[in-house]
Write an enzyme that holds these catalytic residues in place. Sequence first.
Site, PDB file in Angstrom:
ATOM      1  N   TYR A  12      -2.044  -0.994  10.154  1.00 25.03           N
ATOM      2  CA  TYR A  12      -1.986  -1.224   8.703  1.00 25.03           C
ATOM      3  C   TYR A  12      -0.708  -0.622   8.123  1.00 25.03           C
ATOM      4  CZ  TYR A  12      -3.599  -1.143   3.809  1.00 25.03           C
ATOM      5  OH  TYR A  12      -3.727  -1.321   2.456  1.00 25.03           O
ATOM      6  N   LYS A  54       2.161  -3.107   6.526  1.00 26.98           N
ATOM      7  CA  LYS A  54       2.383  -3.007   5.083  1.00 26.98           C
ATOM      8  C   LYS A  54       3.815  -2.561   4.782  1.00 26.98           C
ATOM      9  CE  LYS A  54      -1.526  -4.219   3.104  1.00 26.98           C
ATOM     10  NZ  LYS A  54      -1.624  -5.300   2.109  1.00 26.98           N
ATOM     11  N   SER A 112       0.849  -1.196   0.000  1.00 25.33           N
ATOM     12  CA  SER A 112       0.000   0.000   0.000  1.00 25.33           C
ATOM     13  C   SER A 112       0.876   1.233   0.000  1.00 25.33           C
ATOM     14  CB  SER A 112      -0.890   0.020   1.252  1.00 25.33           C
ATOM     15  OG  SER A 112      -1.541   1.268   1.385  1.00 25.33           O
TER      16      SER A 112
END
Length: 263
Positions: A157, A161, A144
Amino acid sequence: MDLKLRGKVAVVTGASVGIGFAIAEGLAAEGVNLVLAARQEGRLTLAAEKIAAAHGVKAVAVACDVGAAEGTQKLIDGVERAFGGCDILVNNAGTGSNETILEAPDEKWQAYWDLHVMAAVRLARGIVPFMQKRGGGVILHNASICAAQPLWYEPIYNVTKSALMMFSKTLATEVVKDKIRVNCVNPGLILTPDWIKTAKELTAETGGDWQGYLQGVADEHAPIKRFGTPEELADFFVFLCSERASYSVGSTYFVDGGMLKTL
């Protein structure tokens, strides 16, 4: 442009919907046979049947949770049983988070670590030997833009990531000698069902203009002023799987409509 992928076998995780489904369909359009993985068996089976019927390839559904060791082993066993191995692995399974660092419990950190990082580690251990026997392969990690440009509301997150991006780089260094190319893709705003669901929830009490909400997000973050489609992103993944990207090793590519603000 002939991508020379016909007859290859690809494994795609998180393949029943959104980006994963689009990648699987893009590969199938090039004649690639598939092993599709996701947690919801019914939806996954329908996705596999749809792709097989549309593109004349074999598409095998393996319902599993790759965030658990048992799930990754079930997928590895399914690949061996269906095709005896594979040529392509797309680690796509993942989801956003919403928490603060001071309030998030250890269990949430661990769950996201298992889904975004350990799934890739475990699948590498199981899938790379298949590729070595076949004389090479391709592994792609869907991370991401948040791996490099974090959003404030999803620290777990962001961190996991970013770790996936580094894992991709280090795996690439280890297996390039086996003619296995490993790369990472960092998407920006991609219009997935999750984005639409979130937008509808956030606008439910203020008139329900979820399209307007998403346009506002795009206007704020993406110079291109729109979300990308899963199919646009999938085209990039399919290209990286092909011989046309034969000198791409250990890299991270941003597909983000100009969202990244750094060099």
